[in-house]
Design an enzyme around this catalytic site. Structure first.
Site, PDB file in Angstrom:
ATOM      1  N   ASP A  25      17.533  -6.292  31.489  1.00  0.00           N
ATOM      2  CA  ASP A  25      16.930  -5.939  30.197  1.00  0.00           C
ATOM      3  C   ASP A  25      16.000  -4.755  30.437  1.00  0.00           C
ATOM      4  O   ASP A  25      15.538  -4.533  31.558  1.00  0.00           O
ATOM      5  CB  ASP A  25      16.144  -7.120  29.613  1.00  0.00           C
ATOM      6  CG  ASP A  25      16.024  -7.052  28.093  1.00  0.00           C
ATOM      7  OD1 ASP A  25      16.545  -7.950  27.409  1.00  0.00           O
ATOM      8  OD2 ASP A  25      15.413  -6.086  27.582  1.00  0.00           O
ATOM      9  N   ARG A  51      13.056 -16.436  17.458  1.00  0.00           N
ATOM     10  CA  ARG A  51      14.311 -16.870  18.078  1.00  0.00           C
ATOM     11  C   ARG A  51      14.324 -16.712  19.591  1.00  0.00           C
ATOM     12  O   ARG A  51      15.110 -17.371  20.272  1.00  0.00           O
ATOM     13  CB  ARG A  51      15.492 -16.081  17.493  1.00  0.00           C
ATOM     14  CG  ARG A  51      15.464 -14.592  17.826  1.00  0.00           C
ATOM     15  CD  ARG A  51      16.411 -13.775  16.961  1.00  0.00           C
ATOM     16  NE  ARG A  51      16.441 -12.375  17.357  1.00  0.00           N
ATOM     17  CZ  ARG A  51      15.512 -11.483  17.037  1.00  0.00           C
ATOM     18  NH1 ARG A  51      14.469 -11.856  16.312  1.00  0.00           N
ATOM     19  NH2 ARG A  51      15.612 -10.228  17.419  1.00  0.00           N
ATOM     20  N   CYS A 110      21.721  -8.321  14.503  1.00  0.00           N
ATOM     21  CA  CYS A 110      20.725  -9.249  13.980  1.00  0.00           C
ATOM     22  C   CYS A 110      19.522  -8.526  13.383  1.00  0.00           C
ATOM     23  O   CYS A 110      18.924  -9.004  12.421  1.00  0.00           O
ATOM     24  CB  CYS A 110      20.265 -10.202  15.083  1.00  0.00           C
ATOM     25  SG  CYS A 110      21.568 -11.331  15.637  1.00  0.00           S
ATOM     26  N   CYS A 146      18.592   3.106   6.516  1.00  0.00           N
ATOM     27  CA  CYS A 146      18.758   1.650   6.446  1.00  0.00           C
ATOM     28  C   CYS A 146      17.585   1.048   7.210  1.00  0.00           C
ATOM     29  O   CYS A 146      16.483   1.585   7.152  1.00  0.00           O
ATOM     30  CB  CYS A 146      20.121   1.220   6.987  1.00  0.00           C
ATOM     31  SG  CYS A 146      20.424   1.655   8.710  1.00  0.00           S
TER      32      CYS A 146
END
Length: 380
Positions: free
Chosen positions: A64, A75, A190, A338
């Site tokens: 990561d 989450r 997501c 967006c």
């Protein structure tokens, strides 16, 4: 290589495993000797890391390169409020060692690319993919096929999840199911479409279950099966998958013999000159608006997103754009945005195909606008 032994503390810790006839002390030693790699320390990577550590998988690698953000916490249970702003890898390592100090954690703080993927993956027995973008999914798949590694797949969106095991040595790979990636912007992630907080916990735990089963050589893994989960209906469905003999990665005559440019393959990166000409930063847009230039701000998010926060643009959701683009003036300068920039990039490409020549994509979307221009705007 010295024989793996369990300390008295480990025998006590894993006692409920050891009394299972399918695992026993020999199986627990297998887990201690195993090396599992998790791609992504986010929603799926969180339960993966927690349960693999608790189960006693000896070495857990994590790839990561992000930091913990407040919007992750509903989450990504690997991280805490105190972790906000720090490296996800550092946060993950601390949490894993809190659960099980016997586990060795190998951190790879990097973006997985075609240049480093084989070197990173080759030293692990199994790979669990917790990513949320198509370039990395295809990259992980192809690297696993080339290295002969099992790929524990999970995917989540809104209220639905998927899980499978792609293992070319014994069944189909990811490309057998999805030979070609979707067009950029056609499928939201997501961050753009939202996700029920518990959903990655369910799918990530299934991935952890499949990882442990394969490491132990027990049960029936999800090889050749795609598990579909609907959280609203509380239903599981299963699709049978077959190996595609024409698959470019694992078929009879594979053409994927090395790792490629996956951003280009998935259409994420276009020609650099074209990309630069089609992008405008929030600060550049603000300068135009402050100067009184006649710029139309086109918001292609959904109506519920617009109602939550907006920058007073014209709302035409991306799905409605093919029917409503005639409402726009091709001669006017248009800046499309967006949430983060994926859907708006697709909208820009569509409008250009329809003859709009003065249309740009707002880099980073309304989220970057909230960071760089109007910090009072609500972020989500």
């Amino acid at each position: 290589m010295p024989e793996i032994e369990l300390s008295r503390e480990e025998q006590l810790r894993y006692g409920r495993h050891i009394i299972l006839p399918q695992i026993g002390e020999a199986g627990q030693k297998k887990l201690k000797a195993a090396r599992a790699l998790i791609i992504g320390a986010g929603g799926l990577g969180s339960p993966l890391a927690l349960y693999l550590a608790a189960a006693g998988v000896g070495t857990i690698g994590i790839v990561d390169f992000d930091t913990v953000d407040a919007s992750n916490l509903h989450r990504q249970i690997l991280h805490t409020t105190q972790s906000i702003g720090i490296s996800k890898l550092l946060s993950a390592s601390q949490r894993i060692h809190d659960i099980n100090p016997n586990v060795n954690v190998e951190l790879h703080e990097t973006r997985l690319t075609s240049k480093n993927a084989l070197d990173v993956l080759k030293n692990f027995d199994i790979v669990a993919d917790g990513t949320d973008n198509f370039p990395t999914r295809y990259l992980v798949n192809d690297a696993c096929v080339l290295l002969g590694k099992p790929n524990i797949y999970g995917s989540i969106f809104r209220f639905e999840g998927q899980a499978s095991v792609f293992y070319a040595n014994k069944g189909p790979c990811y490309r057998c199911l999805f030979p070609e990636p979707p067009l950029p912007g056609d499928v939201q992630n997501c961050a753009e479409g939202g996700v029920l907080g518990v959903l990655p916990g369910i799918i990530g735990t299934i991935q952890a279950n499949e990882t442990i089963k394969i490491l132990l050589g027990i049960g029936e893994p999800l090889i050749g099966r795609l598990l579909l989960f609907d959280a609203l209906a509380m239903q599981f469905r299963e699709l049978q998958l077959k190996k595609n003999p024409e698959c470019p990665a694992c078929g009879k005559n594979p053409t994927v013999t090395h790792l490629i440019d996956y951003d280009y393959f998935c259409g994420v990166q276009t020609n650099l000159h074209t990309t630069m000409n089609n992008e405008i930063t929030p600060l550049e847009l603000k300068k135009k608006l402050d100067a009184g230039e006649n710029v139309l701000i086109l918001d292609v998010r959904e109506s519920n997103e617009y109602a939550a926060v907006n920058i007073s643009g014209t709302l035409i959701p991306l799905g409605q754009l093919p029917q409503r683009y005639s409402e726009l003036d091709p001669a006017q300068e248009i800046v499309v945005h967006c949430h983060h920039g994926g859907r708006s990039m697709r909208a820009v490409q569509f409008l250009q195909q329809k003859g709009f020549t003065n249309v740009k994509n707002l880099t980073g979307g309304i989220d970057r606008w909230a960071v760089e221009v109007n910090t009072e705007l609500k972020r989500y």
